[in-house]
Design an enzyme around this catalytic site. Structure first.
Site, PDB file in Angstrom:
ATOM      1  N   SER A 117     -27.862  43.689 -56.236  1.00 56.19           N
ATOM      2  CA  SER A 117     -26.939  43.091 -55.175  1.00 56.19           C
ATOM      3  C   SER A 117     -26.991  44.031 -53.746  1.00 56.19           C
ATOM      4  O   SER A 117     -28.318  43.993 -53.224  1.00 56.19           O
ATOM      5  CB  SER A 117     -25.414  43.125 -55.446  1.00 56.19           C
ATOM      6  OG  SER A 117     -24.733  42.336 -54.914  1.00 56.19           O
ATOM      7  N   HIS A 131     -24.200  35.947 -60.904  1.00 57.18           N
ATOM      8  CA  HIS A 131     -24.629  37.442 -60.303  1.00 57.18           C
ATOM      9  C   HIS A 131     -24.862  38.427 -60.987  1.00 57.18           C
ATOM     10  O   HIS A 131     -25.477  39.523 -60.750  1.00 57.18           O
ATOM     11  CB  HIS A 131     -23.636  37.579 -59.174  1.00 57.18           C
ATOM     12  CG  HIS A 131     -23.918  38.564 -58.088  1.00 57.18           C
ATOM     13  ND1 HIS A 131     -24.956  38.633 -57.552  1.00 57.18           N
ATOM     14  CD2 HIS A 131     -23.273  39.661 -57.913  1.00 57.18           C
ATOM     15  CE1 HIS A 131     -25.228  39.647 -56.497  1.00 57.18           C
ATOM     16  NE2 HIS A 131     -24.318  40.236 -56.790  1.00 57.18           N
TER      17      HIS A 131
END
Length: 740
Positions: free
Chosen positions: A582, A699
């Site tokens: 991320s 995610h």
């Protein structure tokens, strides 16, 4: 990617609480008009047939090079850990029951179940669980892969019935969710035709205002429903049995804001009603209902605001001078709500003011206690405050946990002082205690009998944890943790994996990982957690030192740790790998293209941001401009740390593996796709740039345990084979051998 702390950033933007919502996917996922100078922009079409074929082809090339992950012994061993029946079944008390969501080999998507406290105290094998919902059966019956997110029950006091909830389920693992009302006693969804609340797939904020009214922000198709960041821009008050589109709008924010939200909740005998708008990731406007009137809080917009009974709690991100008083950045303040609205700010009390080595990591409230989790040089200590007769009394400090972590949560804050306490560390499997704040305050934690304990999933007797400090380019001391064999010889022969995040005021603290243990540590691998600037290890100042135009400070810190490892002869360039996900993917992406990339032998870049020119136009990217900057006005510095724009045909690059997920609707998979496409056209990088894209997973990269195990094996196989140039330790070769 590490799981961020809810107290440190907007939780709904990080997928940690509420239901935060969906970006409309049309064409290239709501992207702006393609720019001619970017030949790879076509890869931003998330579910485009050509894009998915491109991804599958590169997946296959990665498997051909490093082996089919699910055919290895390592895959089976990691999956055994993830699906172990000896895992701790953590529970949440709702009403009279203790609820748990569980996944194992027989329940791949998972089951939601409940029991009494009497049952929960039994050994895992003896607990008589009551099944509430089986996601595998639901997915099969409805022909849809459902991934569990959370239930939202009514929170309006102990007398309220807890038979219904708003269940959030994700199709395939994305942040976007479908909301369906569910009756836990009947073990069935409440049909819309019977008045059940149902909301289509979206990034939605929703909670009960009363049993028959919900406060909801979602996409109804109206022009101003959603912000530019793809989150709700308005709140509607939706009554049971009426159409959602007809529900009146009670709160509206600007499209340029990140999100608007509202709630009504019970807090230790008091019903609070609040509304708010997140202007940026770190600035908000707060409005509370007081004496029948909605009142905006006149406080700095970067302040975190919460309540405890009849008090406001203020956590400061910047210094605050008010009424002749000065409060330090990172402090925690408390004031009676009535006094605040009367303007009597002299009644502000300081519950925590940080020293140069401290930060407030989290707070946990019970009915009568507030417990502060404080990091001191990234080591935890607890500070106890008791709320007694309308004022705070400090009760003590708990130290002595060393490099271990402690996580606290109230069993039911409105009813008593009971606490769930979980202690864990790099080498200590999680241990769960059921205690109360008074006992914890008295220093009895380390002598308590555990309620549940995770077994040791790897051999740690010959391992140790040490903390070191590197010196960054500007002289800043940067802490890092090292996990290695006891008495390790520093001769430069130790495969070392350096991990970092460095963003959004999120701290990297010790956690136990069975997969890391069996795949890396048992075989002589060294693991490093770098506590670089941009994180929250030393509070807001540590974070703000590496925001926007100062982002280079995080990268210089990471390079300083890498150089310190080489100076100490822990490892050498060929045996030094780095990993981040991320925002950490942006970190290692920059390490790949910066001048000091010659320090590195391998790079693992997970669900990353990489194109900083277009990040704000992709999915939830606009919500992160408070962290990174606005490409339309700040490109003069964003360009310097946009990895996609800093690949040079004249440079050579270390081997790299990029990992992402098609279903990631937070960080667009186009970032990784385009970077890989560019590197695979590069003369020196084309044969050593690899890619894996999971078609589901969101995610976090994976939607179930099999996918999680698969992704871990992909990454460890790449690291071991690349860093050892194929000369694997015999124990690793056995783990990675592909068998039918």
């Amino acid at each position: 990617a590490p799981r961020p702390q809810p107290s440190k950033a907007l939780p709904f933007l990080l997928g940690l609480s509420f239901t935060a919502g969906k970006t409309r996917r049309r064409g290239a996922a709501s992207c702006a008009k393609p720019m001619a100078e970017d030949p790879h922009q076509w890869l931003e079409e998330v579910n485009g047939e050509k894009c998915l074929e491109w991804a599958k082809e590169r997946n296959e090339k990665t498997f051909q090079k490093f082996g089919q992950p699910d055919k290895t012994k390592l895959y089976r061993n990691i999956l055994d850990i993830l699906e172990s029946k000896d895992k701790i079944a953590y529970v949440e008390k709702i009403g009279d029951f203790y609820y748990n969501f569980w996944q194992d080999a027989n329940h791949v998507k998972g089951i939601w179940r409940r029991c009494t406290l009497e049952e929960y105290r039994k050994s895992a094998a003896d607990i008589n669980w009551e099944l509430v919902l089986d996601l595998d059966e639901l997915s099969k019956a409805e022909g849809q892969t459902w991934v569990w997110h959370r239930p939202t029950f009514i929170n309006l006091g102990p007398e309220e019935k807890h038979d219904i909830c708003l269940l959030s389920l994700s199709p395939g693992g994305s942040d976007a969710e479908v909301i369906r009302e569910f009756n836990v006693d009947k073990k069935a969804f409440v049909p819309p035709e019977e008045g059940g609340f149902t909301i289509k797939e979206c990034k939605t904020n929703v909670s009960y205002k009363s049993r028959d009214v919900v406060l909801v922000g979602t996409d109804t198709g109206a022009a101003n429903d959603m912000t530019d960041s793809g989150y709700p821009a308005q709140v509607r008050e939706w009554k049971r049995g009426t159409a959602l589109a007809d529900a009146p709008i009670v709160y509206q924010v600007e499209k340029s804001d990140i999100v608007g939200y509202a709630s009504r909740y019970y807090d230790r005998g008091i019903i609070h009603e609040s509304r708010g708008r997140a202007i940026t990731f770190f600035t908000s406007e707060h409005v509370y209902l007081h004496d029948g009137e909605w009142k905006k809080l006149d406080v700095p917009d970067d302040m975190n605001v919460s309540t405890f009974c009849d008090r406001f709690q203020f956590q400061l991100r910047s210094d605050w001078q008010v009424e002749g008083q000065s409060f330090t950045q990172g402090s925690l303040l408390s004031i009676p709500m009535a006094a605040f609205f009367r303007g009597e700010l002299s009644k502000l009390e300081v519950l925590f003011a940080p020293s140069a080595s401290e930060s407030l990591e989290d707070t946990t409230g019970t009915k009568n206690f507030l417990i502060l989790s404080i990091l001191e040089d990234v080591k935890i200590k607890l500070v106890f405050w008791e709320y007694k007769a309308g004022s705070w009394v400090q009760r003590g400090v708990e130290k002595g946990l060393g490099t271990e972590s402690v996580s606290l949560s109230s069993v039911q804050a409105d009813e008593g002082d009971d606490l769930w306490v979980t202690v864990y560390g790099y080498l200590r499997p999680s241990t769960l205690y059921l205690t109360d704040a008074e006992s914890l305050c008295a220093g009895k934690l380390l002598s308590m009998e555990p309620l549940k304990s995770l077994p040791a999933f790897f051999k740690s007797e010959d391992l140790e944890v040490q903390q070191f400090f590197a010196t960054s380019l500007d002289g800043t001391k940067v802490p890092y943790f090292q996990l290695s064999k006891k008495g390790m010889v520093c001769d430069g022969r130790n495969p070392t994996l350096l991990y970092g995040y460095g963003g959004f005021e999120i701290s990297l603290t010790p956690v136990y990982s069975g997969g890391r243990g069996i795949a890396w540590l048992e075989h002589g691998g060294v693991w490093i957690d770098a506590n670089i600037r941009g994180g929250g290890e030393y509070g807001p100042r540590w974070h703000q030192a590496a925001k926007k135009e100062n982002r280079n400070k995080a990268y210089e810190d990471f390079e300083a740790v890498a150089e310190d490892l080489l100076t100490r002869k822990v490892t050498t360039r060929a045996l030094l790998g780095i990993q981040g996900g991320s925002n950490g993917g942006l970190l290692v992406g920059n390490m790949l293209v910066r001048e000091k990339r010659e320090l590195l032998g391998a790079v693992v870049c997970q669900v990353p941001l990489l194109d900083m020119k277009r990040f704000s136009q992709l999915l939830a990217g606009a919500s992160w401009m408070g962290e990174y900057g606005d490409p339309s006005t700040d490109w003069h510095f964003l360009e310097r740390y946009s990895p996609y724009h800093n690949v040079s045909s004249e440079s050579t690059y270390p081997p790299a593996l990029f990992v992402t997920s098609t279903k990631d609707d937070r960080v667009h998979p186009g970032h990784a796709r385009k970077m890989v496409a560019k590197l695979q056209e590069h003369p020196s990088a084309k044969d050593q740039t690899f890619y894996y894209e999971n078609i589901e997973g969101g995610h976090g990269g994976a939607a179930d345990n099999k996918q999680r195990a698969f992704m871990q094996v992909v990454q460890y196989a790449f690291l071991w084979q690349t860093m050892t140039n194929g000369s694997l330790p015999s124990s690793v070769a056995e783990l990675l051998q592909v068998t039918e």
